[in-house]
Design an enzyme around this catalytic site. Structure first.
Site, PDB file in Angstrom:
ATOM      1  CG  ASP A 235     -11.836   3.919   6.471  1.00 48.59           C
ATOM      2  OD1 ASP A 235     -11.320   4.686   7.302  1.00 48.59           O
ATOM      3  OD2 ASP A 235     -11.597   3.973   5.256  1.00 48.59           O
TER       4      ASP A 235
ATOM      5  CB  SER B 261      -8.409   5.176   8.047  1.00 48.01           C
ATOM      6  OG  SER B 261      -8.791   5.378   6.723  1.00 48.01           O
TER       7      SER B 261
ATOM      8  NE  ARG C 275     -10.181  10.486  10.538  1.00 47.17           N
ATOM      9  CZ  ARG C 275      -9.343   9.780   9.762  1.00 47.17           C
ATOM     10  NH1 ARG C 275      -9.719   8.648   9.206  1.00 47.17           N
ATOM     11  NH2 ARG C 275      -8.117  10.193   9.552  1.00 47.17           N
TER      12      ARG C 275
ATOM     13  CG  HIS D 101      -1.762   1.232   1.307  1.00 45.09           C
ATOM     14  ND1 HIS D 101      -2.916   1.357   0.556  1.00 45.09           N
ATOM     15  CD2 HIS D 101      -1.627   2.389   1.991  1.00 45.09           C
ATOM     16  CE1 HIS D 101      -3.449   2.539   0.793  1.00 45.09           C
ATOM     17  NE2 HIS D 101      -2.698   3.195   1.648  1.00 45.09           N
TER      18      HIS D 101
ATOM     19  CE  LYS E  56      -8.960   2.748   3.618  1.00 48.23           C
ATOM     20  NZ  LYS E  56      -9.126   4.166   3.472  1.00 48.23           N
TER      21      LYS E  56
END
Ligand code: URA
Length: 433
Positions: free
Chosen positions: A161, A183, A168, A82, A187
């Protein structure tokens, strides 16, 4: 616990139990906790933080809130990578074939681009015929047969999320390390990975602008990995200027092919090899870090990774001949060269500005449903540290409608470049591992 007591607990700096956090998220998803109470709690988290155990519980609760991808039918350790997002970041398209060529299965779900950063799925769709929507069965079968598949995010991953992030965003609570780290990791965990490598970007084009914050975020995510049983490693890489030279979908795929042929930009090649080596190590295909590095270098040098990219493209219905002939990728009708108005050295390149300029040319989208033009974008001709003379080309715009000197993207690209009289200090690409 009553919602107001739960909020008060965090306001007073006390620790929640995993069960309380699980119930809190579950109730929020059912609409039983109103947004005003959730925002009061996120603000309390913003100021008082969370313990490692609380962050792990929040991550798992959000991962459980929607579909969870089951990759158990794939043999081996499933690794995922990621990136916290950058401009010109095409690393997934290079790393996935390298890692698969070494024998570590890559079953990766990726997103589309939004705002100034591009998305892997948009880049892949610039290859004619490439399908990014496969059924779960096709996805698993392809990874078992050729070792790699890259598809768009399907199903509803971590909806808690999604809801929380939107809240947020409008309550000034995005910039909280426990909330950002949970968060991102929720995922990844919902997407089924056994092991995760994180590329945390730092610099003006990144979400985290300072090295200090980037290290904190990386450490928080590695801790979540160890608390939730997913081996996780992180690299912190520079995003003070775009990665490589190309920004824009088909232009980036052409750079990916060049890189897998061994002719890629040095920064892009180095980052991909470093991330791929980490993935091979976590995938348990190497004895140690130096063996992992040797294996990924070999896969790049002997053409195995390039061949794997062709297999991937063809397995998903795409035109594999783009490997020999990248001109088969969508081509823009016109080019426009942006030249320097002074002599000197390139001392800074605003990555975010260039990402926004590419978006305005049509390479990216401002809203989720906007159509993009795969052919357009920007190719940098000069990067930080390069010497430049007055009149020399800094960057080339690739466009499908002619642009004039007054076009706003011309100004944006010009503004993104800072030229100074003295050669600047070069920021290292890999800031921390
Ligand atoms: N990216 C995410 O996915 N979540 C955040 O909270 C911030 C950036």
């Amino acid at each position: 616990m009553r919602a107001v007591d739960f909020i008060q607990h965090k306001r007073d700096g006390k620790e929640h139990s995993a069960q309380e956090i699980g119930e809190w998220i579950e109730q929020y998803c059912k609409g039983e906790i109103p947004d005003y109470q959730m925002s009061a709690w996120t603000m309390a988290v913003y100021f008082n933080g969370m313990t490692a155990k609380e962050v792990a519980a929040l991550t798992l609760a959000m991962a459980r809130s929607g579909d969870q991808v089951d990759l158990s039918a794939i043999q081996g350790i499933k690794v995922d990578k990621h990136s916290t997002g950058g401009v010109g970041d095409k690393t997934s398209l290079i790393i996935a074939p390298i890692v698969a060529a070494v024998g570590v299965p890559v079953a990766k779900m990726s997103g589309r681009g939004l705002g100034h950063t591009g998305g892997t799925i948009d880049k892949l769709e610039s290859i004619q015929g490439f399908h990014t929507e496969l059924s779960q069965k096709q996805f698993v079968e392809q990874v078992n047969s050729i070792g790699v598949s890259l598809i768009g995010q399907s199903g509803d991953l971590a909806p808690a999320d999604k809801q929380l992030y939107a809240l947020r965003d409008v309550t000034a609570t995005v910039e909280s390390i426990p909330l950002i780290s949970s968060s991102i990791m929720s995922k990844k965990i919902a997407a089924g990975a056994d092991a995760i490598v994180l590329d945390v970007k730092t610099g003006n084009g990144a979400f985290m602008k300072t090295l200090d914050d980037s290290i904190k975020l990386a450490q928080a995510m590695v801790t979540i990995g160890s608390e939730t049983g997913r081996e996780t490693a992180a690299i912190i890489s520079d995003m003070d200027q775009p990665l490589g030279y190309a920004i824009g979908n088909a232009l980036e795929v052409a750079e990916v092919i060049d890189t897998l042929k061994g002719n890629g930009p040095a920064d892009l090649t180095e980052l991909c090899l470093s991330l791929a080596a980490q993935l091979v190590l976590l995938g348990k295909k190497a004895t140690d870090a130096s063996n992992a590095r040797q294996l990924v270098e070999e896969a790049l040098q002997n053409g195995a990774a390039l061949n794997k990219l062709r297999q991937l493209i063809e397995a998903q219905g795409g035109d594999g001949s783009v490997i020999e002939d990248p001109k088969r990728l969508p081509q823009a009708l016109y080019t426009y060269e942006i030249t320097s108005t002074e002599h000197g050295y390139v001392s800074a390149i605003g990555a975010e500005k260039l990402g926004l300029a590419a978006m305005k040319l049509g390479a990216g989208r401002q809203t989720k449903d906007e159509k993009i033009d795969h052919a357009v974008g920007i190719v940098l001709r000069k990067k930080v540290g390069d010497q430049v003379s007055k009149g020399e080309v800094l960057a080339t715009l690739y466009v499908n409608t002619k642009v004039t000197d007054e076009h706003e993207t011309v100004k944006m690209v010009n503004d993104a470049y800072t030229i100074s009289e003295v050669q600047p200090h070069q920021r290292p690409l890999l800031q921390a591992i």
